[in-house]
Each structure stands twice: as C-alpha cells, then as structure tokens.
Enzyme design. Structure first.
Site, mmCIF file in Angstrom:
data_model
loop_
_atom_site.group_PDB
_atom_site.id
_atom_site.type_symbol
_atom_site.label_atom_id
_atom_site.label_comp_id
_atom_site.label_asym_id
_atom_site.label_seq_id
_atom_site.Cartn_x
_atom_site.Cartn_y
_atom_site.Cartn_z
ATOM 1 N N ASP A 167 0.830 -1.101 0.142
ATOM 2 C CA ASP A 167 -0.333 -0.103 -0.001
ATOM 3 C C ASP A 167 0.695 1.114 -0.044
ATOM 4 O O ASP A 167 1.623 1.809 0.911
ATOM 5 C CB ASP A 167 -0.485 -0.381 1.659
ATOM 6 C CG ASP A 167 -2.027 1.022 1.158
ATOM 7 O OD1 ASP A 167 -1.755 1.957 0.218
ATOM 8 O OD2 ASP A 167 -3.180 1.347 1.517
ATOM 9 N N ASP A 365 -1.251 5.445 -6.773
ATOM 10 C CA ASP A 365 -1.807 4.915 -5.396
ATOM 11 C C ASP A 365 -1.991 3.381 -5.652
ATOM 12 O O ASP A 365 -2.356 2.661 -6.272
ATOM 13 C CB ASP A 365 -3.064 5.084 -4.909
ATOM 14 C CG ASP A 365 -3.347 4.185 -3.684
ATOM 15 O OD1 ASP A 365 -2.532 3.863 -3.208
ATOM 16 O OD2 ASP A 365 -4.359 4.027 -3.426
#
Length: 485
Positions: A167, A365
C-alpha cells in the site's frame, strides 16, 4: 475498376477488424484482445490455490537499514485465497465497493489535514474503536475479492513467510498476532510473537511510538491503532521485528504493529506493508533512495517484484515526483495532461496541479483500483473516447462506470490509445486492457476511469498493471516503464 470492386468486397464481406477501424486516420490506436482478457477473467474463479507454508530456518545475512543496493530473487506466489464469489460480475462489484470506500478514505483524510486537523485532534485509543535493492514478489489479490496486491515477506527469527498487502497510501506496517481477541481469516498461520527471538516491544517514549498518529500506553509499552475508511482497522502492540526478503537478506529492528484486534476486508493477507512517504513506512525505515514495483494483471496468478534501491529500469516515461507540504504519505506526480488517440484533451493544466496549500494534484496509488479524475478532466476523457469509438456497441453502465460496451462475440477490437502526458513531452501510453476491462463473464467491458468531486485525482492499479513504476526518492522523479515486469 479495381478500387470499385474492392469497395464492393468490403461492403459485402466486412471483417471484424476492418469494421472496427476508427474514422480518423490520424488517430493512434491499440488492440484489445477480448478473447484473452475474458478468458482470464473467467479462469480466476476456478483457480485452485496450493498452500505451502515456508519457514526460513537457515541463517540469512543481516542487512543494515541503509541505502545499499540489493537485488533478491523473484519467486511466484504459492498461495491464493480462493474467492467465495460464484460469478465474475459479483467479484467486480465487490472490488468496486471496496475501492469506493478507499477513495473516500483518502480524500477525507486529505481534507481533514488541509482543514487543520492535527494529531492531537484525533481520538485517543481508549475510546471505542470505530470501523473505519531488496526484492520480493508481488501478486494480484483479485481472487481474494479485493483490488490490492500482495507480497511474501519473512517475519521474525527464525523467519516465517506471510502474504502482506502492498500500500503506497499507508505508512504503518502491521501483521496479525497471537493471541487474537479478534482476527480476520488469513491464508498463513497467524504470527506468534513468542516464537521469534527478535520480537521487541517499543516503549511509549520511543521515536517510533511518537511518530504514530494514534497511540497510547499500557504498562510502559506502546500501543497503536490504524483506521481505514472502508471500516477496516488494526489495533495492538507497536514493536520492532526482523523482516526478511526472499533468501538474500534480512533487516533488523523494523517498527510494525502486532495486531491483536483486526477487522475488515484484508482477508487472505497477514497484514500490510506501508510504502508511503511517512517516517514509519517501509521505504523510510529501509532508508531507501528508490523503490519500484510492477503489478501483474489483476486476474493473473503470475507474479513480479517489489525492489528497493534497485538501478534504473530503462526507457521510462519520467515525471516529477511531488510532495505535499501538508501530508507526507502520498506520492504526487507532475501530470501536464492526457490524450486520446494521440489528440491532446483540452484540460487546463491547473486541474492536475498540487498548489502550495496542499489542494489538488494527482497521486499514484497501488491500493486504489480505478483511476479517479476530477470531474472536468474525466468528462473530457470519456467524451473523447466515446466519440472515437462509434462502432463499439454501448450498453448500460455498471456501478461507478458510466461508459460500457457489449463486446460479446468479438475476438478483438481496435480502440484509441489513452495516454498520460508529462513534462518535456514524455508520454505514458496505456495498453487497451488497462482501461477497457471486463465486468462480467459474458463480454461487458467498461471504460475503467471514474469521476471524483474531490480536487484530488488518483492513478489506480488497473492503469498501472504491466508497468514498472519506479520512485526515485533521491531525485524526486517517478518513471513508468511498460513491459518491465
């Protein structure tokens, strides 16, 4: 006479590829392999996981937390947690529901920080919990009902391997730990701290504890809590441990959460590796000057690598890597515009600009699936794509997708290229499969972008798949290198 006869032939016997030719000869195109992508989407539901828990009992070389370069062997993922979804559409809808929650969490977090919410304003842990060059393999987490990607990392001494979520939008690393007051289901056995000789609790006055956004003390030891916008959370002891990457080395004293109470949609993974820009992220704790990853196709059981301090990949589309003055987690990219079919869209450059107050901008992301664009930019992109695909049969929208096509019966179709434009004329051209994706098992494909009312835009992992994304942290550059997995 010959041209006339050729025209008659095309009229009476049109081929599928010729019928898909775009009207403007100056338009750049690429081909979507409908048969292959649809077959891959269908096969992910029948993939049979093969579990093999590994322990690294051998002595591994210890690596200091420095910027030294390490390259570790890539190995394929051995375990995939089988999805409970019975059809591909329900799997897609599940992913999109989670993705919407993640995007809402990111934008809400940014808005709170920009509006002056500080660490001291956050609720303490004593209140009720609210739902809310090292190398290691990366694999798609789609079969687990989510859009995240996973990496296999050794934890403890002796090292035991676990699947961890990657992440770039988070900083705190954590793993589920025994004893569990409440733990979700994971593929690997839950980590047992007492079985590791390198497990060490952090004190409340440690620098790592003071770097947490949400922390508290119990008997002089640091407690942590991380809440996620989809209702997931993790709570437990904040400790240091030894992490190992493949068989080439280990790193001591990495701060991570040992979660005894964890809930949410991380099913299958043992925890999370935070690759953000904050002080507690894996990249900062390794003192990495660079890192890169390549995300395999979201419906694939193949794998690629996550590399720290590795050398340049070669021939990337390079863009400035920007940092917000208000929030250090996210990686903003200097995007100047977008194009469809080789034609630049009329989007003001200010739409993607990160201003001095921390508003706007576009982040890269790996945890968000679908790219979100500010509404003005999205409308321009969608309208251009639709105008250049008059021969594709449109159908009704699905979930957050408002532009979908019925490609059933098609083997392949030609579509206009979609590109991100950076400074100095650099362009990142996306493969067709990265923006026209199947949403069911019968041939419905949707244009995989979505609008957002926030000023923050996000480049998601569907668009990144098959591209090595390289973060040059030392020189504040980010590169996108297709086909470098």
């Amino acid at each position: 006479m010959a041209p006339f006869l050729f025209f008659i032939f095309l009229t009476l016997f049109p081929s599928s590829s010729l019928s898909r030719d775009l009207p403007n000869p100056t338009t750049t195109t690429t081909v979507l392999d409908v048969s292959s992508t649809l077959q891959q989407a269908q096969s992910i539901l029948s993939f049979q996981p093969q579990f093999s828990q590994q322990e690294q009992e051998q002595s591994l070389p210890s690596i200091s937390n420095s910027s030294s370069s390490f390259s570790l062997e890539l190995h394929p993922r051995e375990i995939v947690y089988k999805t409970d979804h019975k059809d591909y559409k329900s799997l897609v809808l599940s992913r999109l529901q989670r993705d919407a929650a993640r995007v809402n969490a990111i934008t809400t977090r940014v808005e709170l920080i920009l509006n002056g919410i500080s660490k001291s304003d956050l609720k303490p842990l004593e209140t009720e919990i609210q739902p809310q060059d090292l190398s290691t393999p990366i694999t798609s987490g789609t079969s687990q009902g989510s859009g995240e990607y996973f990496s296999r990392v050794g934890v403890g001494s002796p090292a035991k391997e676990f699947y961890m979520v990657l992440d770039t939008g988070s900083d705190v690393n954590w793993i589920q730990c025994q004893p569990c007051s409440d733990c979700y289901q994971q593929t690997d056995p839950i980590f047992t701290p007492s079985a590791s000789s390198s497990y060490s609790p952090l004190t409340c006055d440690s620098q790592q504890c003071n770097s947490l956004q949400m922390s508290s003390c119990r008997s002089g030891q640091c407690l942590y809590q991380v809440n996620y916008g989809d209702g997931s959370f993790t709570f437990g002891d904040f400790v240091t441990e030894t992490l190992s990457f493949g068989r080439s080395g280990s790193v001591n004293n990495i701060a991570l959460g040992c979660g005894h109470d964890n809930e949410g949609l991380f099913v299958g993974s043992a925890g999370l590796l935070g690759l953000g820009g904050g002080p507690l992220s894996m990249t900062n704790q390794l003192k990495a000057s660079s890192f890169s990853y390549c995300l395999v196709n979201r419906d694939s059981s193949a794998s690629s690598t996550l590399n720290f301090n590795s050398g340049p990949v070669g021939d990337p589309a390079v863009a400035p890597l920007l940092k917000s003055s208000k929030i250090d987690t996210f990686y903003y990219v200097g995007l100047t515009g977008m194009s469809v079919g080789g034609h630049a869209l009329s989007i003001p450059e200010s739409v993607f600009k990160l201003d001095e107050s921390g508003n706007g901008g576009i982040i890269v992301d790996c945890g968000t699936a679908i790219t979100r664009l500010e509404t003005q930019a999205y409308n321009s992109l969608r309208d251009a794509f639709v105008s250049m695909t008059p021969d594709l049969k449109q159908t009704s929208g699905v979930a957050l997708f408002d532009t979908c096509y019925d490609l059933s019966g098609q083997t392949s179709v030609k579509v206009p290229t979609v590109s991100f434009q950076f400074a100095e004329g650099k362009s990142w051209d996306l493969p067709a499969a990265n923006y026209l994706i199947p949403v069911d098992g019968t041939g419905t494909y949707c244009f995989a972008f979505a609008p957002t009312s926030s000023s923050l835009s996000i480049i998601g992992n569907v668009q990144q798949q098959g591209t090595r994304v390289s973060y040059d942290l030392a020189n504040n550059r980010v590169g996108f290198s297709p086909n470098k997995c």
